[in-house]
Enzyme design. Structure first.
Site, PDB file in Angstrom:
ATOM      1  CB  SER A   1      -1.033  -8.752   1.462  1.00  0.00           C
ATOM      2  OG  SER A   1      -1.936  -7.760   1.080  1.00  0.00           O
TER       3      SER A   1
ATOM      4  CG  ASP B   1       2.151  -5.912  -4.227  1.00  0.00           C
ATOM      5  OD1 ASP B   1       2.430  -4.913  -3.551  1.00  0.00           O
ATOM      6  OD2 ASP B   1       1.509  -6.893  -3.772  1.00  0.00           O
TER       7      ASP B   1
ATOM      8  CG  HIS C   1       2.238  -4.922   0.158  1.00  0.00           C
ATOM      9  ND1 HIS C   1       1.719  -5.536  -0.958  1.00  0.00           N
ATOM     10  CD2 HIS C   1       1.433  -5.284   1.203  1.00  0.00           C
ATOM     11  CE1 HIS C   1       0.654  -6.239  -0.621  1.00  0.00           C
ATOM     12  NE2 HIS C   1       0.454  -6.101   0.686  1.00  0.00           N
TER      13      HIS C   1
END
Length: 1045
Positions: free
Chosen positions: A341, A76, A112
């Site tokens: 996600s 990520d 994120h």
């Protein structure tokens, strides 16, 4: 082309903003979660993340599964060093974080990856929220990391077993004639729809370059992301991939379709769609589409997790200029995000929890458990929207629900070449063994599930099961899978049902008390019904081939293992009989006898064809014989010619074994306890064929006979060592030890009387006898002893403490007469957790007559003992604790002569003494179970003489006087050296002798002491006394300070 577009992280674009909260460090957290109590895990921290309850995570926690010992990989953007990751996060990137800038140069932090990592494995610490696998570790690397470090290859080679991928390539967004984004009525942008055929075609065009890249450490750029995933899957990792946030009419893009080009990794690949809290597919979520056969759904909407935010230290703008001036701080916190996600790390966490739960399973098997235990949503079965359904930890921790083959996949979702394996091969390796050797996920299996595990789900599907490894797998459900079942190693216990045929070979064993369709035991394969004693049911045929084993357990109450089948074909094989010995017989006064019992070990409805080769008991004292009676096979048990004492090695062992031999009973328990074994008239002449080939007639009726618990326990011994251990513990040696100790320690009384007489005679003696001018005296007694064990008897330790008092007076000017009394307590620690204590009360007379330098001393004492004994009996499943209280008495007579030889330098006294001791105990009656002993009144005597020399001397200095004294003697024992006690088991008359450690024929007497007169009123003294021989060592030490006022 789709693959040539720039990779971009699927953040929460178009999905709304998130809140932010900060927490400070807390004191050590005391988790209220308890094993067996799912609701106890639902704390405020748990409830802040609604996805945990949606996937039933609390049920896994209540079973003790939290992801502990498992490492999760995350590809990520960089993961923030958040308190939720303290001590568990390793970063493989080049150290930089992900930042972005808008057109006004405002700066934001890309959190994120931080949010994703928190969902998967944030700590459970009472603050904020926690991840699904809160005890798992995390290794993070950046998707686009262009430094010198190849973090993705390091991740492949790391201990991470599951890798989360919450990223993808978005399709184009439709725009109007003005170039503005077209928005759908639900507020979503109008993404261009992927077409299945085009997506798969694009993947196939990239196949060669992706495969080439996967065969070496993966570089960055090009198709390296897909090469990374392919390489990781082929290295045993489980790849979890978010489906994408391109609206639920859309399907996943090419990266998610990698198994179409490489079907060998499909079982290591999971695509995840996003569920709302109403179990609906989020309008933003891409559907499973063409990936449905390896796709599941999980919570992904409005998920609360770890985040970070850039904030100004001065209250100013958060932009590039402020960053360059050092005015910004990167602060951790919590916030909400939505998207696939967020759904993917739920599944990653589930996988980590299951990897702890099933430590022996490979990644593809964990994937199968996740898919087949998912809760079906939407159209029944695998569908376009939800794939297999919502992940469900409550069901998943109970094992798979399907053994998947291509026949179980709807044709429209089937990936050509996938699900080609017909068998689910499970390796329960045994504790401490290696699984998946030679791979990056090689590990040592150390949890209890590595030796025994059970699956309770009902398993369906077209596949079959192959059991390998030395451990045991128990199937508890109603299993209807259509494939065959193979048991190649270890044990497969069927305690539910299996509809298929079971084949047992190599070192495999089929056990349990459930139902199978049929079985065939090949060479070296074994069948052992029950878990303990039980019946294995077979719907059709039970087949034993030559070299197979039928392991039968029998009990003394007529129960036995049994196979109940429609038909049986006996092409050979051996019947191995073992005795159930889980019951503690010693806790009973009476036990049912094993001997003479008849058992039915195989019963059919349609007949038995053939015979077993032989029957093999593993016991030296019992033999078995088989009986073929139409539809059944029976088994009888009788005694061999071997006697119990034939395996004993010492006299004590043999004596006990011979006594146990007499305990065999021949009377039935009761009339109602009889158990008949009916034999058809036509079969009465049949003979039992024993393993030795002898023919024995079958009795028409067998009654359950009362047996003695000890005798029955001996029948189950398999080795001489077991019998020897049992007889040593049953012998009651502690009683003989106590008698021997009382005789040995009677010497302290006569030594004290002798020392007191010498003291009164003016000889130098130990100052531990405190006397006044009127002839009253006292002595504190403290000693310890050790008797060394031999081949026949175990050794023991003794200690004796107490006080002796006396009063004497001069008689006729050259003699003395006195009396003494006192109390001592003797403690004895014997072998095999036995001990004894004796309260001793003493009374004695003593006196002397002096003839110049020659002194003649004599006396007699009498002691009353109150003895308490306790001993444990533990062998095999047998255990008991026996206790007794009884009285005993010791009397002794002694005489000594000594000659005083005085010089200026040293005083010497040669001496000789003779002592006779007689010990007699009252009746012994132990309280306890079947191993309790009793003994009649009995006595034993000892006679010993001592020849020796006593010496003392004194030095005087200006300030102190020092006196040294010593004694050296040779002691000789007369008569028998054995110290034995006769005992018998309660409710029997068969007596046996048990010997304690024998007395040494000869031994040494040693005494030494020093007195230091500090002044005319104070004397400091230290002394030692010992009796040393090859078998016994008795020692005493005394120290004191005497002060006269």
């Amino acid at each position: 082309m789709i693959l040539n577009k720039r990779l971009k992280l699927a953040y929460c674009v178009f999905l709304g903003c998130y809140g932010l909260s900060i927490h400070s460090s807390l004191a050590a957290y005391q988790d209220p979660g308890r094993l067996g109590a799912p609701d106890s895990w639902k704390t405020a921290e748990f409830n802040r993340q609604w996805g945990l309850e949606a996937i039933s995570a609390e049920f896994a926690y209540a079973r003790g599964y939290t992801g502990k010992g498992i490492t999760i990989g995350v590809i990520d953007n960089a993961i923030l060093s958040h308190s939720e990751f303290s001590g568990k996060l390793t970063r493989l990137d080049n150290g930089s974080y992900n930042f972005s800038y808008d057109k006004q140069d405002n700066m934001s932090f890309g959190d994120h990856g931080t949010h994703v990592a928190g969902i998967a494995a944030a700590k459970r610490d009472g603050a904020g929220m926690h991840g699904v696998a809160f005890d798992a570790d995390i290794i993070g690397t950046k998707l686009n990391d262009y430094g010198n470090r190849n973090g993705r290859e390091e991740l492949i080679q790391s201990a991470a077993r599951v890798i989360n991928n919450s990223w993808g390539i978005a399709p184009d967004i439709r725009r109007d004639a003005k170039g503005d984004i077209i928005w759908l009525p639900n507020g979503r942008p109008d993404y261009v729809a992927f077409v299945k055929s085009e997506v798969i075609a694009e993947m196939m065009r990239s196949k060669s370059s992706v495969e080439w890249g996967s065969e070496q450490p993966v570089p960055t750029g090009g198709h390296s992301a897909m090469s990374t995933l392919l390489r990781a899957a082929r290295h045993g990792k489980l790849i979890v991939f978010s489906a994408g946030n391109y609206n639920n009419y859309n399907i996943p893009e090419a990266q998610k379709s990698l198994p179409y080009a490489f079907p060998d990794v499909l079982n290591n690949y999971l695509i995840v769609t996003n569920l709302s809290d109403e179990n609906q597919l989020s309008v933003s979520s891409t559907s499973c589409g063409q990936t449905a056969s390896y796709c599941v759904s999980a919570p992904g909407s409005d998920i609360y997790s770890t985040v970070g935010r850039l904030e100004s230290n001065t209250g100013g703008a958060v932009n590039r200029e402020a960053y360059n001036k050092g005015e910004l701080s990167l602060n951790p916190g919590y916030g909400n995000k939505s998207g696939t996600s967020m759904a993917a790390p739920h599944v990653t966490g589930v996988a980590a929890v299951l990897m702890q739960r099933f430590p022996y399973m490979s990644a593809d098997q964990i994937s199968a458990v996740i898919k087949t235990t998912a809760t079906d949503l939407g159209v029944a079965g695998i569908d376009n929207l939800f794939g297999w359904g919502r992940v469900n930890l409550r069901d998943a921790i109970n094992g798979p629900k399907m053994f998947i083959t291509k026949e179980d996949i709807p044709q429209e979702y089937y990936v050509p070449g996938s699900y080609s394996e017909k068998q689910f091969v499970v390796n329960i390796p045994g504790l401490g063994n290696i699984v998946e050797p030679g791979t990056p996920v090689e590990r040592r299996c150390t949890s209890s599930e590595c030796s025994f595990d059970s699956w309770s789900n009902d398993i369906s599907g077209h596949g079959g099961l192959t059991k390998t490894g030395a451990g045991t797998l128990a199937l508890l459900g109603n299993n209807t899978y259509r494939g065959d079942t193979w048991v190649k190693q270890g044990v497969l216990a069927i305690d539910g049902s299996v509809a298929s045929n079971v084949y047992i070979e190599n070192s495999g064993t089929l056990s349990g008390e459930g139902t199978v369709g049929a079985f065939r035991a090949a060479r070296s394969g074994s069948v052992a019904p029950g878990n303990g004693i039980g019946t294995l049911h077979v719907l059709h045929d039970a087949i034993f081939d030559r070299g197979s084993q039928y392991n039968v357990e029998v009990a003394d109450n007529g129960r036995s293992d049994k196979i109940a089948a429609r038909r049986a074909f006996l092409n050979g094989g051996s019947v191995n009989v073992s005795l159930e010995r889980s019951q503690n017989l010693l806790s009973q006064n009476e036990a049912q006898s094993l001997l003479g019992n008849k058992y039915t070990i195989l019963t059919t409805t349609d007949g038995v064809t053939g015979r077993f080769e032989n029957a093999n008991p593993s016991y030296p004292f019992v033999k078995v014989a088989l009986d073929y009676r139409g539809n059944d096979v029976g088994l009888g048990i009788t005694r061999t010619d071997a006697s119990f004492d034939s395996l004993a090695s010492t006299e004590n062992e043999k004596a006990v074994a011979r006594a146990v031999e007499t305990l065999n009973a021949t009377e039935p328990v009761t009339e109602t306890a009889k158990r008949s074994v009916a034999i058809p008239a036509a079969e009465e002449a049949n003979l039992l064929q024993s393993d030795g080939g002898e023919a024995q007639a079958v009795n028409e009726e067998a009654s359950i006979v009362a047996g003695h618990p000890i005798y029955e326990s001996f029948l189950g011994f398999t080795s001489a060592r077991e019998l020897q251990q049992a007889t040593r513990q049953l012998s009651g040696q502690i009683h003989a030890d106590m008698a021997s100790a009382q005789i040995n320690e009677s010497r302290y009384l006569r030594d004290t009387a002798t020392e007191r007489l010498r003291q009164a005679e003016g000889r130098r003696t130990a100052t531990d006898i405190k006397a006044d001018d009127n002839g009253a005296w006292a002595k504190l007694l403290g000693s310890w002893g050790h008797a060394s064990g031999n081949d026949n008897a175990t050794g023991y330790q003794t200690s004796t403490y107490g006080v002796l008092l006396g009063l004497d007076s001069e008689l006729f000017g050259d003699g003395r007469l006195g009396m003494m009394t006192g109390y001592t307590r003797t403690s004895l620690d014997g072998g095999y957790q036995s001990d004894a204590h004796s309260d001793n009360y003493h009374l004695g007379l003593y006196g002397d007559k002096r003839f110049g330098a020659l002194a003649l001393r004599a006396g007699g004492t009498y002691t009353w003992h109150r003895i308490d004994t306790s001993r444990s009996v533990n062998y095999g499943a047998q255990s008991d604790r026996e206790k007794a209280k009884y009285n005993a008495r010791t009397g002794q007579l002694f005489i000594e002569s000594g000659y005083d030889w005085t010089s200026d330098a040293v005083n010497l006294e040669p001496f000789a003494n003779l002592a006779y001791t007689h010990y007699r105990n009252e009746e012994i009656n132990e309280q306890g179970g079947a191993a309790a002993l009793r003994g009649d009144k009995q006595s034993q005597s000892a006679t010993a003489s001592t020849l020796g020399l006593r010496a003392d001397t004194e030095w005087q200095t200006d300030s102190v006087a020092i006196a040294l004294r010593g004694e050296l003697g040779w002691q000789h024992q007369y008569g028998k050296l054995e110290r034995k006690t006769q005992l018998m088991f309660k409710r029997t008359d068969a007596a046996f002798d048990v010997n304690s450690v024998p007395v040494s024929r000869d031994g040494a007497i040693l005494k030494a002491g020093v007195d230091v007169s500090i002044n005319k009123n104070a004397v400091l003294s230290l002394g030692y006394g010992g009796q040393l021989s090859s078998n016994h060592q008795d020692n005493s030490v005394n120290a004191g300070l005497t002060w006269r006022f």
